[in-house]
Design a protein around this motif. Structure first.
Motif, mmCIF file in Angstrom:
data_model
loop_
_atom_site.group_PDB
_atom_site.id
_atom_site.type_symbol
_atom_site.label_atom_id
_atom_site.label_comp_id
_atom_site.label_asym_id
_atom_site.label_seq_id
_atom_site.Cartn_x
_atom_site.Cartn_y
_atom_site.Cartn_z
ATOM 1 N N ARG A 114 88.118 43.562 77.035
ATOM 2 C CA ARG A 114 88.410 42.604 78.021
ATOM 3 C C ARG A 114 88.863 43.189 79.203
ATOM 4 O O ARG A 114 89.489 44.315 79.191
ATOM 5 C CB ARG A 114 89.549 41.656 77.213
ATOM 6 C CG ARG A 114 88.920 40.852 76.030
ATOM 7 C CD ARG A 114 90.150 39.959 75.426
ATOM 8 N NE ARG A 114 91.575 40.269 75.759
ATOM 9 C CZ ARG A 114 92.044 41.074 74.782
ATOM 10 N NH1 ARG A 114 91.165 41.454 73.458
ATOM 11 N NH2 ARG A 114 93.347 41.398 74.728
ATOM 12 N N ASP A 115 88.816 42.426 80.295
ATOM 13 C CA ASP A 115 89.524 42.769 81.413
ATOM 14 C C ASP A 115 90.992 43.279 81.337
ATOM 15 O O ASP A 115 91.420 44.421 82.060
ATOM 16 C CB ASP A 115 89.393 41.580 82.575
ATOM 17 C CG ASP A 115 88.032 41.371 83.106
ATOM 18 O OD1 ASP A 115 87.005 42.225 82.502
ATOM 19 O OD2 ASP A 115 87.662 40.400 83.778
ATOM 20 N N ASP A 116 91.964 42.390 80.752
ATOM 21 C CA ASP A 116 93.160 42.671 80.804
ATOM 22 C C ASP A 116 93.358 44.115 79.789
ATOM 23 O O ASP A 116 94.367 44.787 80.298
ATOM 24 C CB ASP A 116 94.037 41.711 79.806
ATOM 25 C CG ASP A 116 93.355 41.344 78.405
ATOM 26 O OD1 ASP A 116 92.275 41.187 78.300
ATOM 27 O OD2 ASP A 116 94.324 41.587 77.598
ATOM 28 N N VAL A 117 92.597 44.320 78.940
ATOM 29 C CA VAL A 117 92.699 45.649 78.273
ATOM 30 C C VAL A 117 92.504 46.835 79.329
ATOM 31 O O VAL A 117 93.153 47.917 79.353
ATOM 32 C CB VAL A 117 91.813 45.815 77.169
ATOM 33 C CG1 VAL A 117 91.769 47.219 76.474
ATOM 34 C CG2 VAL A 117 92.095 44.826 75.913
ATOM 35 N N LEU A 118 91.337 46.705 80.112
ATOM 36 C CA LEU A 118 91.170 47.739 81.166
ATOM 37 C C LEU A 118 92.296 48.081 82.347
ATOM 38 O O LEU A 118 92.376 49.023 82.407
ATOM 39 C CB LEU A 118 89.835 47.481 81.695
ATOM 40 C CG LEU A 118 88.180 47.248 80.682
ATOM 41 C CD1 LEU A 118 87.184 46.799 81.659
ATOM 42 C CD2 LEU A 118 88.193 48.684 80.089
ATOM 43 N N VAL A 119 92.750 46.645 82.575
ATOM 44 C CA VAL A 119 93.965 46.711 83.472
ATOM 45 C C VAL A 119 95.064 47.462 82.819
ATOM 46 O O VAL A 119 95.550 48.529 83.581
ATOM 47 C CB VAL A 119 94.364 45.286 83.836
ATOM 48 C CG1 VAL A 119 95.739 45.399 84.389
ATOM 49 C CG2 VAL A 119 93.388 44.753 84.548
ATOM 50 N N GLU A 120 95.388 47.462 81.545
ATOM 51 C CA GLU A 120 96.469 48.161 80.949
ATOM 52 C C GLU A 120 96.216 49.428 81.096
ATOM 53 O O GLU A 120 97.001 50.385 81.023
ATOM 54 C CB GLU A 120 96.696 47.608 79.512
ATOM 55 C CG GLU A 120 97.978 48.155 78.605
ATOM 56 C CD GLU A 120 98.327 47.570 77.298
ATOM 57 O OE1 GLU A 120 99.110 48.044 76.627
ATOM 58 O OE2 GLU A 120 97.685 46.534 77.031
ATOM 59 N N LEU A 121 95.065 50.034 80.524
ATOM 60 C CA LEU A 121 94.621 51.258 80.453
ATOM 61 C C LEU A 121 94.572 52.030 81.911
ATOM 62 O O LEU A 121 95.000 53.276 81.795
ATOM 63 C CB LEU A 121 93.297 51.382 79.708
ATOM 64 C CG LEU A 121 93.099 51.016 78.462
ATOM 65 C CD1 LEU A 121 91.495 51.245 78.163
ATOM 66 C CD2 LEU A 121 93.984 51.622 77.378
ATOM 67 N N ALA A 122 94.155 51.205 82.902
ATOM 68 C CA ALA A 122 94.239 51.969 84.200
ATOM 69 C C ALA A 122 95.485 52.214 84.768
ATOM 70 O O ALA A 122 95.704 53.154 85.387
ATOM 71 C CB ALA A 122 93.353 50.956 85.001
ATOM 72 N N GLN A 123 96.517 51.434 84.260
ATOM 73 C CA GLN A 123 97.852 51.272 84.866
ATOM 74 C C GLN A 123 98.633 52.743 84.031
ATOM 75 O O GLN A 123 99.849 53.247 84.576
ATOM 76 C CB GLN A 123 98.620 50.193 84.608
ATOM 77 C CG GLN A 123 98.371 49.314 85.695
ATOM 78 C CD GLN A 123 99.025 47.843 85.160
ATOM 79 O OE1 GLN A 123 99.332 47.464 84.086
ATOM 80 N NE2 GLN A 123 99.200 47.104 86.291
#
Length: 251
Positions: A114-123
């Protein structure tokens, strides 16, 4: 339109099974059997309404297929606008990996991650097994963990990809609301689906384009321009402070 109601009982049945059941075969047959008479009916309605030229122009535009660029998917994630440059570079790399993985697996992107998972990993400044284990299901860690780490590390420290467009400011949003009202009223008077003239994304693009270039966005040229172009230009030209809302203010 044709007075026929199709059964939906086989929609979620197992279409990978072989042989197909008689009910599945009937369902598949009905799925295509009525397409030709439906086409003939709609074509006749277009001719009678005098809108065939609109339809042909629209299909010519939609027929120009341009494959989506995996490196630009991150721009559709609003949270990317609030991220620092390096985190946004990581998000771009992770999203691009996910787009290519989804295409290779023939699965919806959110069924990969999911998008929100990718955001968390990117941060995260570092992506390691412990973080992946806390964030992803075990199966996803085993299947995608190494690839995610490589994508995360591929973002260079000096990369600062552009941020997504921010939401419209108050002046621009007021202009967009006015245009949408014009489009909805015109659609209703023509008996037309409102999305054809007043889709929010198209309206916002028109406001942004007019503020930058003083003309309507490409989507509002051709047959749409003949229907709402003059009114759109009039409303936008009379909007005080529109360019300032983009140049020095909120956007």
């Amino acid at each position: 339109l044709l007075g026929v109601t199709l059964a939906q009982s086989e929609t979620r049945s197992d279409w990978r099974a072989r042989p197909l059941s008689p009910a599945q075969e009937r369902y598949a047959w009905e799925d295509v059997h009525y397409l030709l008479p439906l086409h003939e009916l709609l074509a006749e309605r277009l001719e009678r309404s005098g809108r065939r030229a609109w339809f042909e122009e629209e299909m010519a535009q939609r027929g120009r297929f341009v494959p989506a660029d995996p490196d630009r998917y991150y721009l559709s994630i609003r949270r990317a606008a609030r991220m620092d440059g390096l985190s946004r570079a990581r998000l771009r790399a992770l999203c691009a990996w996910r787009e290519r993985a989804a295409m290779a697996l023939d699965r919806p992107r959110n069924r990969v991650l999911r998008d929100d998972v990718l955001v968390e990993l990117a941060q995260a400044s570092t992506l390691d097994g412990a973080l992946l284990a806390r964030t992803l299901p075990p199966g996803a860690v085993r299947r995608f963990g190494d690839e995610l780490v490589r994508a995360h590390r591929s973002a260079a420290d000096d990369e600062h990809p552009p941020a997504p467009e921010r939401p419209l400011g108050s002046i621009a949003q007021g202009a967009a609301n006015a245009l949408r009202e014009v489009a909805l009223q015109r659609s209703e008077s023509l008996g037309m689906a409102p999305e054809l003239l007043g889709r929010r994304r198209d309206i916002e693009a028109c406001v942004r384009h007019f503020a930058a270039h003083g003309e309507l966005a490409p989507i509002y040229r051709g047959w749409r321009e003949a229907l709402v172009g003059d009114e759109f230009r009039s409303r936008l030209s009379r909007t005080t402070g529109l360019a300032r809302d983009f140049d020095g203010g909120r956007l």
